[in-house]
Design a protein around this motif. Structure first.
Motif, short mmCIF file in Angstrom:
data_model
loop_
_atom_site.label_atom_id
_atom_site.label_comp_id
_atom_site.label_asym_id
_atom_site.label_seq_id
_atom_site.Cartn_x
_atom_site.Cartn_y
_atom_site.Cartn_z
N GLN A 15 66.28 38.12 57.83
CA GLN A 15 64.91 38.16 57.32
C GLN A 15 63.90 38.10 58.46
O GLN A 15 62.90 38.83 58.45
CB GLN A 15 64.67 37.00 56.35
CG GLN A 15 65.35 37.19 55.02
CD GLN A 15 65.03 36.06 54.07
OE1 GLN A 15 65.09 34.89 54.40
NE2 GLN A 15 64.66 36.44 52.85
N LYS A 19 61.28 41.16 59.49
CA LYS A 19 59.84 40.88 59.53
C LYS A 19 59.25 41.23 60.91
O LYS A 19 58.18 41.84 61.00
CB LYS A 19 59.59 39.40 59.21
CG LYS A 19 58.13 39.06 59.02
CD LYS A 19 57.99 37.62 58.53
CE LYS A 19 56.56 37.33 58.14
NZ LYS A 19 56.40 35.97 57.60
N ALA A 22 58.99 44.96 61.20
CA ALA A 22 57.87 45.44 60.39
C ALA A 22 56.54 45.25 61.13
O ALA A 22 55.69 46.15 61.14
CB ALA A 22 57.83 44.73 59.04
N GLN A 49 63.70 49.60 52.62
CA GLN A 49 62.97 48.98 51.50
C GLN A 49 62.36 47.65 51.93
O GLN A 49 61.21 47.35 51.60
CB GLN A 49 63.91 48.74 50.31
CG GLN A 49 64.32 49.99 49.59
CD GLN A 49 65.37 49.70 48.52
OE1 GLN A 49 66.37 49.03 48.78
NE2 GLN A 49 65.13 50.21 47.32
N ARG A 50 63.11 46.87 52.66
CA ARG A 50 62.61 45.57 53.12
C ARG A 50 61.47 45.75 54.12
O ARG A 50 60.48 45.01 54.07
CB ARG A 50 63.74 44.75 53.70
CG ARG A 50 64.72 44.36 52.59
CD ARG A 50 65.87 43.59 53.12
NE ARG A 50 66.75 43.26 51.99
CZ ARG A 50 67.54 42.23 52.00
NH1 ARG A 50 67.57 41.42 53.02
NH2 ARG A 50 68.32 42.00 50.98
N ALA A 52 59.44 48.31 54.28
CA ALA A 52 58.30 48.83 53.52
C ALA A 52 57.60 47.71 52.76
O ALA A 52 56.36 47.66 52.73
CB ALA A 52 58.75 49.94 52.57
N SER A 53 58.36 46.83 52.17
CA SER A 53 57.78 45.72 51.41
C SER A 53 56.92 44.83 52.31
O SER A 53 55.80 44.45 51.93
CB SER A 53 58.91 44.91 50.77
OG SER A 53 58.40 43.77 50.12
N ILE A 54 57.41 44.51 53.47
CA ILE A 54 56.64 43.68 54.40
C ILE A 54 55.43 44.43 54.91
O ILE A 54 54.32 43.87 54.98
CB ILE A 54 57.54 43.20 55.56
CG1 ILE A 54 58.63 42.26 55.03
CG2 ILE A 54 56.70 42.49 56.64
CD1 ILE A 54 59.73 41.95 56.01
N GLU A 56 53.70 46.72 53.47
CA GLU A 56 52.68 46.78 52.42
C GLU A 56 51.88 45.48 52.35
O GLU A 56 50.69 45.51 52.04
CB GLU A 56 53.34 47.05 51.06
CG GLU A 56 53.82 48.47 50.91
CD GLU A 56 54.66 48.72 49.65
OE1 GLU A 56 55.12 47.73 49.02
OE2 GLU A 56 54.87 49.89 49.32
N ASN A 57 52.51 44.36 52.67
CA ASN A 57 51.83 43.07 52.63
C ASN A 57 50.98 42.78 53.86
O ASN A 57 50.03 42.02 53.78
CB ASN A 57 52.84 41.94 52.44
CG ASN A 57 53.46 41.94 51.06
OD1 ASN A 57 52.81 42.30 50.08
ND2 ASN A 57 54.72 41.56 50.98
N LEU A 65 58.16 55.17 50.87
CA LEU A 65 59.58 54.99 51.10
C LEU A 65 60.31 56.31 50.84
O LEU A 65 60.01 57.00 49.87
CB LEU A 65 60.09 53.89 50.18
CG LEU A 65 61.44 53.27 50.46
CD1 LEU A 65 61.52 52.69 51.87
CD2 LEU A 65 61.72 52.17 49.45
#
Length: 166
Positions: A15, A19, A22, A49-50, A52-54, A56-57, A65
């Motif tokens: 994780q 991060k 990202a 996917q992980r 992209a999720s970070i 976006e935040n 994606l």
């Protein structure tokens, strides 16, 4: 898990690495309006996917994606993407995979995307094994390992992510 398997990254470490990557992607694309994160199926797509999720935040840019499907044993055959070339044309793109072994999947993935003009093209891997047979590098990497050719790295994404050396 057998005793001859060594954990090289646990859930928390994975994780943290995702991060950090990202944030590196965001820093290199701070002036972009849209970033395409293209993950090589299967685990490379989970990694994407992980990321992209970070992204976006932490950023204001649009994150799209893309799933890249290829036969990793015969990557010169047809490569398919979940989005059309028009959707990634003249945009920044990051091609992601979980483990960079010989570089075969990554170099054929790069070749596929070079048919369309991009503003920026980078690569990201969670584990870089340093056994490349092609001149391809990971711009963003979680960890670099010096392993023997007969050792194998497996990344298992799930509730408790783990990267093991077999």
């Amino acid at each position: 898990m057998q005793a001859d398997h060594n954990i090289i990254l646990n859930h928390e470490q994975i994780q943290h690495k995702v991060k950090r990557i990202a944030y590196q992607i965001y820093e290199s694309n701070v002036n972009e309006k849209e970033v395409i994160i293209a993950g090589i199926a299967e685990n490379g797509y989970v990694f994407a996917q992980r990321l992209a999720s970070i992204l976006e935040n932490i950023s204001d840019c649009q994150v799209t994606l893309c799933k890249v499907t290829m036969n990793k044993k015969s990557p010169h055959n047809t490569i398919q993407t979940s989005i059309t070339p028009e959707q990634y044309k003249n945009k920044s793109l990051v091609l992601a995979d979980d483990v960079l072994n010989s570089g075969t999947a990554l170099v054929y993935g790069v070749k596929h995307f070079l048919d369309v003009p991009l503003t920026r093209f980078k690569t990201a891997v969670l584990v870089n094994r340093n056994h490349k047979k092609y001149p391809v590098k990971a711009d963003f990497k979680g960890i670099s390992l010096s392993t023997s050719l007969h050792e194998h790295i497996v990344v298992q994404f799930g509730e408790e992510d783990i990267a093991i050396l077999k």
